[in-house]
Write an enzyme that holds these catalytic residues in place. Structure first.
Site, PDB file in Angstrom:
ATOM      1  N   ASP A  80       0.847  -1.187   0.000  1.00  0.00           N
ATOM      2  CA  ASP A  80       0.000   0.000   0.000  1.00  0.00           C
ATOM      3  C   ASP A  80       0.889   1.245   0.000  1.00  0.00           C
ATOM      4  O   ASP A  80       2.067   1.195   0.361  1.00  0.00           O
ATOM      5  CB  ASP A  80      -0.938   0.008   1.204  1.00  0.00           C
ATOM      6  CG  ASP A  80      -0.208  -0.001   2.542  1.00  0.00           C
ATOM      7  OD1 ASP A  80       0.807  -0.725   2.663  1.00  0.00           O
ATOM      8  OD2 ASP A  80      -0.636   0.700   3.462  1.00  0.00           O
ATOM      9  N   GLU A 145      -0.227  -1.123   5.810  1.00  0.00           N
ATOM     10  CA  GLU A 145       0.931  -0.726   6.621  1.00  0.00           C
ATOM     11  C   GLU A 145       0.997   0.781   6.812  1.00  0.00           C
ATOM     12  O   GLU A 145       1.336   1.266   7.895  1.00  0.00           O
ATOM     13  CB  GLU A 145       2.224  -1.236   5.976  1.00  0.00           C
ATOM     14  CG  GLU A 145       3.467  -1.092   6.859  1.00  0.00           C
ATOM     15  CD  GLU A 145       4.176   0.252   6.734  1.00  0.00           C
ATOM     16  OE1 GLU A 145       5.095   0.526   7.535  1.00  0.00           O
ATOM     17  OE2 GLU A 145       3.822   1.053   5.845  1.00  0.00           O
TER      18      GLU A 145
END
Length: 402
Positions: A80, A145
């Site tokens: 991400d 994350e």
């Protein structure tokens, strides 16, 4: 015998493939909780290069397997990204993966889809050169994350029941070896007041004014936080401020702030909370000091709540995992590596910080590129990291057999 020259030759051979794969990932916007399309692109590449097994867990993390041995090793890249911020600060389209002779530009290039590109082709090299041994290598592409570092690995360890012997974190290190970083936590401080008409403020109790001395004492607290020889000093900064009020013509009846607290070795979430709770202004205003909770659903819809606490971790320099990376680097590149630490935090806050599973860092790209406009990674780093990732499992097996 590990044939390091052949590994490096193969990594160079697949340079163009890694570049194309990375550019494809950059071209897919994949902010936290919206990673499905880039996960599917990674699955496609893992299938193409011949991974033994590929799964996507209920949270949405992709896990590719190489080998069937008894020693479980993992390498992790969160896939991400943060957003792009002010588009006018970018020289190139952040989702085009523009490249020149040396660099690849775009959001996620260094932080940290470059690590994924290098890992996938390391898996291909391991299979092609017959480097399998009594180990199983897991290549993980993890989600959320940037929103809540380590949450994905809390899920992998607790729910997927995967507990590797060690994990290589492929966040950007400028191809240095990183063996720790400070932890962090997200803290909320709230005060209450009493509203009244703004024409007669003396009738009320202004919550914003009550917050003012707290802000000044927090600024001073930052200066005296614990220092550590390796990780550096603990820190705090006020990152957000909120208020509640009946209108612009009224005294505010509530005020709260967010604090980004970085924890060095020797600090805990309890000590950090108590330091703030013991400030005179916090006591006199009866302020509430607490950690934030994280409950945002992943792209699959799964909610896995946790406290916004991300523990500090340090791997000892003499640990076999650190030695493994140092020896791999020396053997591949015929020079001494730099062994250091990150300034920011990574998924290792859970893997080692919560679960004491050894972690070590090595990644393409530079830490200063993370979250910045005109983010880029370096083509030479992709090759270097790929060779390292292909070498590490065999070197680890050699070291534990000594």
């Amino acid at each position: 015998m590990i044939e390091f020259k052949k590994i490096l030759e193969k990594a160079n051979e697949y340079k163009a493939d890694m570049i194309k794969f990375l550019r494809d990932m950059i071209a897919i916007p994949s902010e936290s909780c919206d990673e499905e399309k880039v996960i599917l692109r990674i699955k496609e590449e893992m299938e193409k290069v011949g991974f033994d097994e590929i799964t996507i867990d209920p949270m949405g993390n992709i896990i590719g397997r190489i080998g069937h041995g008894s020693h479980l090793i993992a390498m992790d890249a969160h896939i991400d990204t943060v957003g792009i911020g002010e588009i006018n600060n970018w020289k190139y389209d952040p989702y085009k993966g523009y490249e020149d002779d040396e660099n690849i530009f775009g959001r996620g290039g260094s932080d940290q889809e470059g690590g994924m590109a290098s890992m996938v082709y390391a898996g291909k090299i391991i299979k092609e050169l017959g480097l399998e041994d009594d180990y199983t290598l897991l290549i993980t592409g993890t989600v959320q994350e940037e929103d809540c570092d380590g949450l994905c690995w809390q899920y992998i360890i607790e729910e997927d029941k995967i507990k590797p012997e060690f994990v290589v974190i492929t966040e950007p290190t400028s191809c240095r070896i990183y063996r720790g970083h400070r932890g962090r936590m997200e803290i909320k401080v709230s005060v209450t007041g009493i509203s009244c008409h703004g024409s007669a403020p003396e009738r009320g109790d202004n919550a914003i004014y009550k917050m003012a001395p707290i802000l000044l004492e927090l600024q001073e607290l930052h200066k005296r936080l614990l220092d550590n020889e390796f990780l550096g000093k603990g820190s705090l900064t006020v990152s957000e401020i909120f208020y509640s009020s009946p209108s612009r013509c009224a005294v505010a009846d509530g005020c709260s702030i967010s604090i980004d607290r970085r924890l060095t070795d020797g600090e805990t979430y309890l000590s950090a909370l108590e330091e703030i709770r013991n400030l005179p202004s916090v006591k006199s205003s009866n302020a509430v000091v607490e950690m934030y909770d994280y409950e945002r659903p992943s792209y699959t819809g799964l909610v896995y709540p946790t406290k916004s606490y991300f523990p500090t971790w340090v791997l000892p320099r003499e640990h076999v995992v650190c030695d493994t990376l140092v020896e791999s680097y020396q053997s591949l590149f015929n020079e001494e590596p730099v062994v250091d630490k990150w300034t920011f935090s990574t998924n290792a806050v859970s893997i080692m910080g919560r679960y004491n599973i050894p972690c070590i860092g090595f990644g393409p790209g530079a830490e200063v590129e993370a979250h910045a406009p005109n983010e880029k990674t370096f083509k030479s780093h992709l090759v270097k990291a790929c060779a390292m990732y292909a070498s590490i499992p065999s070197m680890y097996m050699k070291n534990i057999k000594k």
